[in-house]
Design a protein around this motif. Structure first.
Motif, PDB file in Angstrom:
ATOM      1  N   VAL A 211     -44.600 -65.575  19.512  1.00  0.00           N
ATOM      2  CA  VAL A 211     -43.732 -66.498  18.555  1.00  0.00           C
ATOM      3  C   VAL A 211     -43.294 -67.687  19.431  1.00  0.00           C
TER       4      VAL A 211
ATOM      5  N   GLY B  52     -40.894 -71.165  19.651  1.00  0.00           N
ATOM      6  CA  GLY B  52     -40.054 -71.849  18.946  1.00  0.00           C
ATOM      7  C   GLY B  52     -40.339 -73.214  19.674  1.00  0.00           C
ATOM      8  N   GLY B  53     -38.858 -73.369  20.598  1.00  0.00           N
ATOM      9  CA  GLY B  53     -39.175 -74.459  21.437  1.00  0.00           C
ATOM     10  C   GLY B  53     -39.968 -74.575  22.600  1.00  0.00           C
ATOM     11  N   GLY B  54     -40.462 -73.369  22.862  1.00  0.00           N
ATOM     12  CA  GLY B  54     -41.345 -73.315  24.107  1.00  0.00           C
ATOM     13  C   GLY B  54     -40.790 -73.394  25.541  1.00  0.00           C
ATOM     14  N   HIS B  55     -39.477 -73.006  25.518  1.00  0.00           N
ATOM     15  CA  HIS B  55     -38.532 -73.198  26.795  1.00  0.00           C
ATOM     16  C   HIS B  55     -38.393 -72.058  27.558  1.00  0.00           C
ATOM     17  N   ASN B  56     -38.877 -70.961  26.779  1.00  0.00           N
ATOM     18  CA  ASN B  56     -38.551 -69.736  27.731  1.00  0.00           C
ATOM     19  C   ASN B  56     -38.996 -69.577  29.121  1.00  0.00           C
TER      20      ASN B  56
ATOM     21  N   PHE C 217     -26.663 -76.588  27.174  1.00  0.00           N
ATOM     22  CA  PHE C 217     -26.369 -77.553  28.273  1.00  0.00           C
ATOM     23  C   PHE C 217     -27.576 -78.692  28.346  1.00  0.00           C
TER      24      PHE C 217
ATOM     25  N   GLY D 221     -35.162 -75.001  22.930  1.00  0.00           N
ATOM     26  CA  GLY D 221     -35.413 -74.758  21.378  1.00  0.00           C
ATOM     27  C   GLY D 221     -34.225 -73.888  21.066  1.00  0.00           C
TER      28      GLY D 221
ATOM     29  N   GLY E 208     -35.115 -69.481  20.229  1.00  0.00           N
ATOM     30  CA  GLY E 208     -34.966 -68.751  21.597  1.00  0.00           C
ATOM     31  C   GLY E 208     -33.423 -68.531  22.128  1.00  0.00           C
TER      32      GLY E 208
ATOM     33  N   ILE F 144     -25.299 -69.957  25.331  1.00  0.00           N
ATOM     34  CA  ILE F 144     -23.966 -70.364  26.189  1.00  0.00           C
ATOM     35  C   ILE F 144     -24.126 -71.836  26.584  1.00  0.00           C
TER      36      ILE F 144
ATOM     37  N   GLY G 179     -38.129 -59.671  14.221  1.00  0.00           N
ATOM     38  CA  GLY G 179     -38.810 -60.410  13.050  1.00  0.00           C
ATOM     39  C   GLY G 179     -38.915 -61.908  13.470  1.00  0.00           C
TER      40      GLY G 179
ATOM     41  N   VAL H 217     -37.672 -65.637  12.683  1.00  0.00           N
ATOM     42  CA  VAL H 217     -36.688 -66.369  11.929  1.00  0.00           C
ATOM     43  C   VAL H 217     -37.058 -67.602  11.592  1.00  0.00           C
TER      44      VAL H 217
ATOM     45  N   TYR I  68     -28.737 -62.527  31.895  1.00  0.00           N
ATOM     46  CA  TYR I  68     -28.645 -63.163  30.637  1.00  0.00           C
ATOM     47  C   TYR I  68     -30.499 -63.143  30.162  1.00  0.00           C
TER      48      TYR I  68
ATOM     49  N   ASN J 252     -32.184 -64.626  28.185  1.00  0.00           N
ATOM     50  CA  ASN J 252     -32.894 -65.786  28.153  1.00  0.00           C
ATOM     51  C   ASN J 252     -33.172 -66.641  29.422  1.00  0.00           C
TER      52      ASN J 252
HETATM   53  C1  FAD Z   1     -34.321 -76.343  31.479  1.00  0.00           C
HETATM   54  C2  FAD Z   1     -33.499 -75.152  30.699  1.00  0.00           C
HETATM   55  C3  FAD Z   1     -32.305 -75.345  30.213  1.00  0.00           C
HETATM   56  C4  FAD Z   1     -31.414 -74.221  29.456  1.00  0.00           C
HETATM   57  N1  FAD Z   1     -30.315 -74.003  29.098  1.00  0.00           N
HETATM   58  C5  FAD Z   1     -29.783 -73.221  28.504  1.00  0.00           C
HETATM   59  C6  FAD Z   1     -28.548 -73.469  28.436  1.00  0.00           C
HETATM   60  O1  FAD Z   1     -27.823 -74.115  28.396  1.00  0.00           O
HETATM   61  N2  FAD Z   1     -27.956 -72.192  27.639  1.00  0.00           N
HETATM   62  C7  FAD Z   1     -28.491 -71.001  27.160  1.00  0.00           C
HETATM   63  O2  FAD Z   1     -28.164 -70.099  26.312  1.00  0.00           O
HETATM   64  N3  FAD Z   1     -29.903 -71.126  27.486  1.00  0.00           N
HETATM   65  C8  FAD Z   1     -30.574 -71.895  28.113  1.00  0.00           C
HETATM   66  N4  FAD Z   1     -31.706 -72.124  28.604  1.00  0.00           N
HETATM   67  C9  FAD Z   1     -32.610 -70.603  28.075  1.00  0.00           C
HETATM   68  C10 FAD Z   1     -33.006 -70.542  26.577  1.00  0.00           C
HETATM   69  O3  FAD Z   1     -32.190 -70.524  25.947  1.00  0.00           O
HETATM   70  C11 FAD Z   1     -34.290 -69.681  26.676  1.00  0.00           C
HETATM   71  O4  FAD Z   1     -35.228 -70.563  27.550  1.00  0.00           O
HETATM   72  C12 FAD Z   1     -34.773 -69.728  25.323  1.00  0.00           C
HETATM   73  O5  FAD Z   1     -35.660 -68.564  25.319  1.00  0.00           O
HETATM   74  C13 FAD Z   1     -35.393 -71.042  24.490  1.00  0.00           C
HETATM   75  O6  FAD Z   1     -35.897 -70.844  23.429  1.00  0.00           O
HETATM   76  P1  FAD Z   1     -37.176 -71.541  22.819  1.00  0.00           P
HETATM   77  O7  FAD Z   1     -37.229 -71.301  21.394  1.00  0.00           O
HETATM   78  O8  FAD Z   1     -37.343 -72.855  23.308  1.00  0.00           O
HETATM   79  O9  FAD Z   1     -38.112 -70.608  23.603  1.00  0.00           O
HETATM   80  P2  FAD Z   1     -39.624 -70.317  23.152  1.00  0.00           P
HETATM   81  O10 FAD Z   1     -40.309 -69.932  24.399  1.00  0.00           O
HETATM   82  O11 FAD Z   1     -40.364 -70.557  22.199  1.00  0.00           O
HETATM   83  O12 FAD Z   1     -39.562 -68.529  22.857  1.00  0.00           O
HETATM   84  C14 FAD Z   1     -38.365 -67.511  23.521  1.00  0.00           C
HETATM   85  C15 FAD Z   1     -38.669 -66.269  22.866  1.00  0.00           C
HETATM   86  O13 FAD Z   1     -37.882 -66.476  21.741  1.00  0.00           O
HETATM   87  C16 FAD Z   1     -38.887 -65.841  20.603  1.00  0.00           C
HETATM   88  N5  FAD Z   1     -38.882 -66.751  19.352  1.00  0.00           N
HETATM   89  C17 FAD Z   1     -38.835 -68.027  19.557  1.00  0.00           C
HETATM   90  N6  FAD Z   1     -38.794 -68.485  18.296  1.00  0.00           N
HETATM   91  C18 FAD Z   1     -38.611 -67.356  17.544  1.00  0.00           C
HETATM   92  C19 FAD Z   1     -38.273 -67.226  16.065  1.00  0.00           C
HETATM   93  N7  FAD Z   1     -38.171 -68.143  15.275  1.00  0.00           N
HETATM   94  N8  FAD Z   1     -38.044 -65.964  15.600  1.00  0.00           N
HETATM   95  C20 FAD Z   1     -38.089 -65.065  16.360  1.00  0.00           C
HETATM   96  N9  FAD Z   1     -38.485 -65.119  17.785  1.00  0.00           N
HETATM   97  C21 FAD Z   1     -38.528 -66.388  18.343  1.00  0.00           C
HETATM   98  C22 FAD Z   1     -40.243 -66.117  21.423  1.00  0.00           C
HETATM   99  O14 FAD Z   1     -40.969 -65.070  20.725  1.00  0.00           O
HETATM  100  C23 FAD Z   1     -39.959 -65.669  22.809  1.00  0.00           C
HETATM  101  O15 FAD Z   1     -39.680 -64.307  22.985  1.00  0.00           O
HETATM  102  C24 FAD Z   1     -32.294 -72.944  29.083  1.00  0.00           C
HETATM  103  C25 FAD Z   1     -33.886 -73.040  29.316  1.00  0.00           C
HETATM  104  C26 FAD Z   1     -34.373 -74.028  29.935  1.00  0.00           C
HETATM  105  C27 FAD Z   1     -35.871 -74.011  30.419  1.00  0.00           C
END
Ligand code: FAD
Length: 468
Positions: free
Chosen positions: A75, A77-81, A137, A142, A145, A152, A201, A203, A422, A424
């Motif tokens: 799945v 979302g923002g692809g930032h994991n 920050f 995304g 995630g 935080i 699930g 979201v 953490y 994430n």
């Molecule tokens: C440069 C950078 C800065 C960051 N700064 C912070 C910060 O300040 N504070 C903080 O708390 N975290 C921070 N993060 C960590 C960030 O919270 C995680 O990388 C998070 O997983 C990003 O979410 P995403 O939706 O972009 O990721 P994705 O790569 O899209 O998904 C991450 C995970 O969530 C799952 N997922 C995504 N969307 C859904 C959905 N809709 N329903 C169920 N599961 C889903 C995916 O399957 C995967 O396991 C940072 C990350 C980066 C790369």
């Protein structure tokens, strides 16, 4: 008709494509390489297909299709994991990244958010009304995630973690049904979603509580930077100061290289530093009184505090860290910044391997620490810091060098930590690390997992195994 990497024929995927409103991207399609790329350029996964969902019905269709054909689900979302868990080899990627609407209700102080939104999307929508919901920050992360792992950010001391401000979530479950989780509906699921990641699930909609911040959404924020040789003194002062500050002021500490670009003065470009990025969200009439003490300590190289809309602060690092850099992460929580830990920071800070590499510690205290540890799945509430060491560089040739620095730094720092990290910020680090991150909440999470996803359909994440 050919077989794909998930063992399903291309004709079967054609059936799926016909049932979706969104686009289905297959290997060999023109957009495939772009669609499988995530924020971390170190990740190079080859999914069987990528479904760009246009609505909740598309998500349901994809889940049912994967269950019927025994295809793994990833799945996005923002692809930032950090670990790149939004894509997976041989999986169908349920890609939510084009679902980016928000709806703000200034009267009730709430915002409803689509699952592909970044925090820049949300801040743009809420700051227009002088409000924000606690996030992170950075603007490009995304919402999905970040929220599901805890969240935080700059507003954590004052208003809690992102999950503490989540009011409800619509969730597509492993059997393809859709439920709303909140305090009053599927409250066990709602508890688990608030920190338990994507285990339960998909979201499709989040509703958050918003708060008035600063003066009409304008805050006073920016970095105060010190010479890297001052790291130990700055950290000793900072660890005592943070718990004594009003909760309107948050500040995370870092070791970093001063970016070689404006607004930093040219004479500081490329210089290694220890710094704190402050954000004051209270009334501006009190700002001088609160900020004087953080401006006057030691001999700063730069005091860069300015008034700015909150979304400008959130976007301040986006240009410095564009998508596609190599990232290697190591994380831990800390109950204290001990003298022994400070020695480790003072050793590895000056050895930062590249200009983008850095170490951050984010406070988890104030409102975030007043929430009981078992009130949500997020388990580290006892006051302290969330730490992360990241080796970062644009050049794949430096991948090993930045990773080794982060591993060595973490290895020496970890004995001074609280145990877990953490979720994430974890890479693929195994089940022990996941359990350590959830501490006493892991057993209850495994029970909820058994109830909502007994077959572990959603396992491309920091995985919680179903109990029993
Ligand atoms: C440069 C950078 C800065 C960051 N700064 C912070 C910060 O300040 N504070 C903080 O708390 N975290 C921070 N993060 C960590 C960030 O919270 C995680 O990388 C998070 O997983 C990003 O979410 P995403 O939706 O972009 O990721 P994705 O790569 O899209 O998904 C991450 C995970 O969530 C799952 N997922 C995504 N969307 C859904 C959905 N809709 N329903 C169920 N599961 C889903 C995916 O399957 C995967 O396991 C940072 C990350 C980066 C790369």
């Amino acid at each position: 008709m050919t077989m794909t990497s998930s063992g399903v024929t291309t004709a079967t995927y054609e059936e799926l494509a016909g049932a979706l409103r969104g686009e289905l991207i297959l290997p060999g399609d023109a957009g495939y390489d772009q669609a499988r790329a995530v924020y971390n350029g170190m990740i190079d996964k080859h999914p069987a297909a990528i479904a760009r969902c246009r609505d909740t019905a598309d998500v349901v269709t994809c889940v049912r299709f994967c269950r019927a054909h025994e295809i793994e689900i990833a799945v996005r979302g923002g692809g930032h994991n950090a670990a790149g868990l939004g894509v997976w080899d041989g999986a169908l990627v349920i890609d939510l990244s084009t679902l980016r609407s928000t709806t703000v209700d200034p009267q009730s102080h709430t915002v409803r958010v689509d699952p592909g939104c970044t925090w820049a999307d949300v801040d743009h929508a809420t700051v227009a009304f002088g409000m924000a919901t606690p996030s992170g920050f950075l603007g490009s992360t995304g919402v999905a995630g970040l929220t599901l792992g805890g969240g935080i950010g700059y507003l954590s001391r004052r208003f809690g973690l992102t999950v503490d401000n989540l009011l409800s979530a619509d969730v597509v479950l492993a059997d393809g049904s859709l439920v709303t989780a909140s305090e009053d509906s599927h409250s066990d699921l709602f508890w688990a979603l608030r920190g338990g990641g994507g285990n339960f699930g998909i979201v499709t909609s989040f509703t958050f509580r918003c708060h008035d911040i600063g003066e009409g959404g304008t805050v006073i924020a920016g970095p105060v930077l010190y010479d890297i040789a001052d790291t130990a003194d700055v950290m000793r002062w900072y660890r005592e100061l943070i718990p004594s500050l009003p909760e309107e002021l948050d500040g995370w500490i870092a070791v970093l290289t001063i970016p070689p670009a404006p607004p930093f003065p040219e004479e500081l470009w490329g210089r290694k530093a220890c710094g704190i990025v402050w954000c004051y969200t209270g009334p501006h009439a009190r700002a001088d009184e609160v900020l004087d003490q953080v401006k006057s300590f030691g001999s700063p190289l730069l005091v860069g505090l300015h008034s700015m809309p909150f979304n400008v602060l959130q976007g301040a690092f986006d240009a410095l860290y564009p998508a596609g850099l190599q990232w290697y992460w190591k994380a831990d929580f800390f109950n204290e910044i001990s003298d022994a830990a400070i020695e480790v920071h003072a050793k590895y800070g000056p050895q930062l391997p590249t200009g983008h590499s850095t170490m951050h510690m984010y406070p988890i205290d104030g409102a975030a620490a007043r929430v009981p540890t078992d009130a949500t799945a997020f388990a580290y509430r006892d006051g302290g810091w969330c730490g992360v060491i990241v080796g970062v560089d644009p050049d794949p040739a430096n991948a090993e060098r930045i990773s080794q620095w982060a591993r060595d730094y973490w290895q020496e720092l970890h004995p001074h930590s609280a145990g877990g990290g953490y979720v994430n910020f974890l890479m693929e680090e195994g089940q022990d690390r996941v359990q350590a991150s959830y501490r006493g909440n892991y057993g209850r999470l495994a029970e909820v997992k058994r109830r909502y996803d007994p077959d572990n359909t959603f396992h491309v994440n920091q995985n919680i195994r179903p109990a029993g």
